[in-house]
Design a protein around this motif. Structure first.
Motif, mmCIF file in Angstrom:
data_model
loop_
_atom_site.group_PDB
_atom_site.id
_atom_site.type_symbol
_atom_site.label_atom_id
_atom_site.label_comp_id
_atom_site.label_asym_id
_atom_site.label_seq_id
_atom_site.Cartn_x
_atom_site.Cartn_y
_atom_site.Cartn_z
ATOM 1 N N LEU A 1 31.426 -6.078 -11.830
ATOM 2 C CA LEU A 1 32.638 -5.542 -11.192
ATOM 3 C C LEU A 1 32.601 -4.024 -11.119
ATOM 4 O O LEU A 1 33.014 -3.431 -10.110
ATOM 5 C CB LEU A 1 33.878 -6.009 -11.974
ATOM 6 N N PHE A 2 32.102 -3.380 -12.189
ATOM 7 C CA PHE A 2 32.077 -1.910 -12.194
ATOM 8 C C PHE A 2 31.105 -1.392 -11.129
ATOM 9 O O PHE A 2 31.399 -0.406 -10.434
ATOM 10 C CB PHE A 2 31.682 -1.403 -13.578
ATOM 11 N N GLU A 3 29.968 -2.063 -10.986
ATOM 12 C CA GLU A 3 29.032 -1.638 -9.937
ATOM 13 C C GLU A 3 29.635 -1.841 -8.556
ATOM 14 O O GLU A 3 29.467 -1.003 -7.661
ATOM 15 C CB GLU A 3 27.720 -2.415 -10.053
ATOM 16 N N ARG A 4 30.351 -2.935 -8.377
ATOM 17 C CA ARG A 4 30.998 -3.188 -7.085
ATOM 18 C C ARG A 4 32.132 -2.192 -6.830
ATOM 19 O O ARG A 4 32.388 -1.819 -5.691
ATOM 20 C CB ARG A 4 31.504 -4.630 -7.041
ATOM 21 N N SER B 1 43.088 -1.014 -7.032
ATOM 22 C CA SER B 1 43.059 -2.456 -7.315
ATOM 23 C C SER B 1 42.417 -2.774 -8.658
ATOM 24 O O SER B 1 42.723 -3.790 -9.275
ATOM 25 C CB SER B 1 42.317 -3.205 -6.204
ATOM 26 N N LYS B 2 41.539 -1.907 -9.128
ATOM 27 C CA LYS B 2 40.875 -2.121 -10.405
ATOM 28 C C LYS B 2 40.645 -0.772 -11.084
ATOM 29 O O LYS B 2 40.502 0.254 -10.413
ATOM 30 C CB LYS B 2 39.517 -2.831 -10.223
ATOM 31 N N VAL B 3 40.581 -0.798 -12.406
ATOM 32 C CA VAL B 3 40.210 0.384 -13.188
ATOM 33 C C VAL B 3 39.263 -0.066 -14.280
ATOM 34 O O VAL B 3 39.187 -1.256 -14.615
ATOM 35 C CB VAL B 3 41.439 1.069 -13.830
ATOM 36 N N LEU B 4 38.531 0.907 -14.829
ATOM 37 C CA LEU B 4 37.737 0.638 -16.019
ATOM 38 C C LEU B 4 38.481 1.226 -17.205
ATOM 39 O O LEU B 4 38.901 2.391 -17.170
ATOM 40 C CB LEU B 4 36.348 1.276 -15.908
ATOM 41 N N ARG B 5 38.666 0.403 -18.257
ATOM 42 C CA ARG B 5 39.388 0.846 -19.439
ATOM 43 C C ARG B 5 38.496 0.783 -20.665
ATOM 44 O O ARG B 5 37.631 -0.083 -20.785
ATOM 45 C CB ARG B 5 40.627 -0.032 -19.662
ATOM 46 N N ALA B 6 38.703 1.734 -21.564
ATOM 47 C CA ALA B 6 38.031 1.671 -22.861
ATOM 48 C C ALA B 6 38.692 0.586 -23.699
ATOM 49 O O ALA B 6 39.906 0.409 -23.661
ATOM 50 C CB ALA B 6 38.124 3.020 -23.567
ATOM 51 N N LYS B 7 37.896 -0.161 -24.455
ATOM 52 C CA LYS B 7 38.437 -1.218 -25.320
ATOM 53 C C LYS B 7 38.510 -0.652 -26.741
ATOM 54 O O LYS B 7 37.516 -0.571 -27.452
ATOM 55 C CB LYS B 7 37.554 -2.461 -25.291
ATOM 56 N N ILE B 8 39.736 -0.262 -27.131
ATOM 57 C CA ILE B 8 39.882 0.371 -28.449
ATOM 58 C C ILE B 8 40.864 -0.416 -29.313
ATOM 59 O O ILE B 8 40.471 -1.299 -30.067
ATOM 60 C CB ILE B 8 40.310 1.853 -28.304
ATOM 61 N N VAL C 1 36.668 -3.980 -17.072
ATOM 62 C CA VAL C 1 37.355 -3.791 -15.795
ATOM 63 C C VAL C 1 38.674 -4.539 -15.855
ATOM 64 O O VAL C 1 38.724 -5.713 -16.245
ATOM 65 C CB VAL C 1 36.492 -4.290 -14.620
ATOM 66 N N CYS C 2 39.742 -3.832 -15.479
ATOM 67 C CA CYS C 2 41.096 -4.408 -15.560
ATOM 68 C C CYS C 2 41.723 -4.418 -14.175
ATOM 69 O O CYS C 2 41.624 -3.435 -13.424
ATOM 70 C CB CYS C 2 41.937 -3.573 -16.528
ATOM 71 N N ASP C 3 42.399 -5.533 -13.842
ATOM 72 C CA ASP C 3 43.032 -5.677 -12.537
ATOM 73 C C ASP C 3 44.534 -5.383 -12.559
ATOM 74 O O ASP C 3 45.207 -5.514 -11.531
ATOM 75 C CB ASP C 3 42.840 -7.114 -12.009
ATOM 76 N N MET D 1 28.206 10.411 -16.319
ATOM 77 C CA MET D 1 29.448 9.737 -16.693
ATOM 78 C C MET D 1 29.408 8.263 -16.311
ATOM 79 O O MET D 1 29.890 7.400 -17.061
ATOM 80 C CB MET D 1 30.633 10.437 -16.040
ATOM 81 N N TYR D 2 28.826 7.982 -15.146
ATOM 82 C CA TYR D 2 28.710 6.580 -14.734
ATOM 83 C C TYR D 2 27.819 5.811 -15.717
ATOM 84 O O TYR D 2 28.171 4.711 -16.160
ATOM 85 C CB TYR D 2 28.143 6.493 -13.317
ATOM 86 N N GLU D 3 26.678 6.413 -16.075
ATOM 87 C CA GLU D 3 25.777 5.762 -17.024
ATOM 88 C C GLU D 3 26.435 5.607 -18.392
ATOM 89 O O GLU D 3 26.212 4.617 -19.099
ATOM 90 C CB GLU D 3 24.470 6.554 -17.149
ATOM 91 N N ALA D 4 27.269 6.589 -18.774
ATOM 92 C CA ALA D 4 27.987 6.490 -20.048
ATOM 93 C C ALA D 4 28.963 5.327 -20.022
ATOM 94 O O ALA D 4 29.110 4.584 -21.013
ATOM 95 C CB ALA D 4 28.731 7.799 -20.321
ATOM 96 N N ALA D 5 29.635 5.134 -18.884
ATOM 97 C CA ALA D 5 30.569 4.014 -18.754
ATOM 98 C C ALA D 5 29.822 2.679 -18.845
ATOM 99 O O ALA D 5 30.284 1.726 -19.490
ATOM 100 C CB ALA D 5 31.326 4.124 -17.438
ATOM 101 N N VAL D 6 28.656 2.611 -18.215
ATOM 102 C CA VAL D 6 27.845 1.395 -18.274
ATOM 103 C C VAL D 6 27.427 1.112 -19.719
ATOM 104 O O VAL D 6 27.434 -0.040 -20.180
ATOM 105 C CB VAL D 6 26.603 1.528 -17.361
ATOM 106 N N LYS D 7 27.092 2.179 -20.454
ATOM 107 C CA LYS D 7 26.712 2.019 -21.861
ATOM 108 C C LYS D 7 27.859 1.434 -22.672
ATOM 109 O O LYS D 7 27.644 0.537 -23.513
ATOM 110 C CB LYS D 7 26.290 3.371 -22.437
ATOM 111 N N LEU D 8 29.069 1.918 -22.431
ATOM 112 C CA LEU D 8 30.225 1.386 -23.158
ATOM 113 C C LEU D 8 30.448 -0.083 -22.819
ATOM 114 O O LEU D 8 30.784 -0.901 -23.703
ATOM 115 C CB LEU D 8 31.481 2.199 -22.818
#
Length: 566
Positions: A169-172, A182-189, A134-136, A119-126
């Motif tokens: 940011l996602f790796e951090r 404080s942060k989330v990863l969001r899909a850009k749709i 990454v959204c604050d 799942m982490y690698e899939a997020a990196v692919k996206l």
């Protein structure tokens, strides 16, 4: 379908069998004809945050049944992506439930947590494809930006960060450099999508929590809508069968598997949930009932968790029959509890031995029966099933009968014992009431009668007829037991439990002490089911019963208001 047959089998004008297929089978048949999949793979992915209930049984039986019907594979997977609510206790109970229902998943148990690296690698692919950022924004701000059903959302000010910045940011985030929330990863749709689920949904969040399998390895966890399609795709699931509340989430499911470029993307298909009248299935309500000790744990027989139904004495075969009668469709409907009770009776009618049990006893003394003597009467264990054999029942001068089987001044059409009336003792003799004894409070405590030796059951006696037959238990060999009589936990007509418990049914559990059972019950073991003559079907409680303290749960009464096909 194996395990859940919702087909209508008919005969056409040529005498050939015509089998109609439910909509899920039609979709799978078409996919196979078009060569989309070589082998059908289904799954059941419960979150281990509570006990399963009868609604889950439908999904278990449907998914495992489809796999069996098409000679495919059924994957059993724990969707353990949210460690805040998950417990090993729930994992163990779910495993037991699925196995008890007969779902064949082999020796392999899948866990969503096994795919955290994927799942982490899939997020990196996206992120690399420019499809995630990454959204604050805080959770409240994300909700405000999302818009409404009538108004489009607006883009996050962090939406156009560069791919390099998002990767960093996602790796951090993964490395624990930022605080929770404080942060989330969001899909850009599409923030203007008419489907709110597609408006840049959150797919990862920071949460420092101990996971029951991965410990503290991760401080970021995927959201369900992102994790679920990946789990299905990694496992090779072909048809992800789920309930209707996920219908609006299907575009996101399809988006994830498309953007991650899986060669054989799984297909999500929704079906109607199983709703049952006057029962509580919400985990929040059941959890509160358990914590407030209103019920005896998640397996209290007044609940419809699978473990509660099992403890009560319901069989997996009865549940399968009920789900089959309820059917598979795209339209939500509510099933009547009477239908489930009908299925239980039908399943146990030929299986259960029929013994005599007196739940509210009073003494019956046969004055002209020889004092100190007794005899053994041969009795069939189930008049409808000879294979269950016969037993010997002791009979003597002093017996127990039901209190309701005697009245001093009976109304019309009361055909049981009253002064001067004659009745048949089941499998024994005719007796005539001659007298009765009361205690100081005026309560009848003993009934006296005489018997006619010529009327012994099976002797061919063809003399006078009697209208009443009552059951009994020999006082000399009677087994003491506690009998629990169950009704709906909440008041008739209610679907949701009030937070203040004001709509609890005060008669949901009536516990009868010092019941008198015939001697055959002395060897009863936890989980064994019987029919108590005239009372209903009962099961030896698996939690509280012992050889020295027998406890029986009423599974269902003998009366039914449900008629098949109506």
């Amino acid at each position: 379908m194996a395990g859940l047959d919702n087909n209508s089998d008919n005969i056409d004008e040529n005498g050939s069998e015509v089998v109609s297929r439910n909509f899920i089978e039609q979709i799978i048949d078409n996919d196979l004809e078009e060569g989309k999949y070589e082998k059908i793979v289904t799954r059941f992915p419960p979150e281990p945050n509570g006990y399963l209930h009868i609604g889950h049984a439908k999904s278990i039986i449907l998914n495992s049944g489809i796999a069996k019907q098409y000679n495919g594979t059924f994957n059993f997977r724990f969707d353990d992506t949210n460690p805040t609510k998950e417990k090993t206790e729930f994992v163990d109970s779910i495993l037991e439930d699925v196995r008890w229902l007969g779902a064949d998943f082999g020796d392999k148990i899948y866990y969503a947590s096994d795919y955290f690296d994927d799942m982490y690698e899939a997020a990196v692919k996206l992120i690399n494809k420019g499809k995630a950022y990454v959204c604050d924004l805080s959770a409240d701000e994300i909700r405000q930006y999302r818009g409404t059903l009538k108004e489009p959302g607006k883009e996050s000010p962090y939406r156009n960060r560069s791919i390099e910045e998002n990767l960093d940011l996602f790796e951090r985030m993964k490395n624990g450099e930022f605080p929770d929330g404080s942060k989330v990863l969001r899909a850009k749709i599409d923030m203007a999508s008419p489907n709110i689920n597609m408006r840049d949904p959150v797919i990862y969040r920071i949460a420092r929590m101990e996971h029951h399998r991965t410990g503290d390895k991760w401080c970021i966890y995927p959201m369900y809508d992102f994790a679920h399609p990946i789990e299905d795709a990694v496992e090779g699931v072909t048809h992800s069968l789920c309930t209707l509340e996920f219908e609006d989430h299907r575009p996101l499911y399809d988006w994830v598997v498309k953007e991650l470029e899986y060669e054989f993307p799984p297909k999500q298909i929704e079906f109607a949930k199983l709703y049952l009248q006057n029962v509580i299935t919400g985990k929040r309500y059941i959890k509160k009932l358990v914590e407030d000790k209103i019920v005896d744990g998640w397996d209290d027989p007044r609940l419809v968790t699978i473990s509660a139904l099992r403890r009560k004495g319901v069989t997996p075969e009865a549940i399968r029959m009920f789900i089959e009668l309820s059917g598979i469709s795209k339209a939500n409907s509510v099933s009547d509890m009477a239908m489930l009770e009908y299925c239980i009776r039908e399943d146990l009618r030929m299986k259960a031995k029929r013994f005599m049990a007196v739940i509210d006893p009073i003494k019956l003394v046969i004055d002209n029966y020889p004092e100190g003597e007794s005899e053994l009467l041969e009795v069939e264990n189930n008049q409808e099933n000879e294979e269950l054999g016969k037993r010997e029942v002791s009979f003597s001068r002093e017996l127990y009968i039901e209190r309701e089987d005697f009245m001093e001044e009976p109304p019309k059409k009361y055909f049981r014992l009253f002064p001067g009336n004659e009745v048949r003792l089941k499998n024994a003799y005719f007796v005539t009431c001659t007298d009765y004894v009361k205690d100081e409070s005026g309560k009848v405590v003993e009934v006296h009668c005489t018997y006619d030796p010529a009327t012994k059951s099976g002797s061919g006696f063809e003399g006078r007829k009697v209208k009443g037959t009552i059951h009994w238990v020999d006082a000399g060999t009677a087994v003491d037991a506690t009998v629990r009589l169950y009704e709906n936990l909440i008041a008739e007509g209610d679907e949701v439990l009030n937070d203040d418990y004001s709509n609890l049914n005060p008669n949901s559990l009536v516990e009868m002490k010092n019941c008198k059972l015939e001697e055959a019950f002395s060897d009863a073991c936890p989980g064994e089911r019987y029919q108590f003559l005239r009372h209903g079907f009962f099961c030896v409680d698996s939690k509280d019963s012992s050889q020295d303290n027998l406890v029986f749960n009423r599974i269902v009464s003998l009366k039914s208001s449900y008629k098949p096909g109506k």
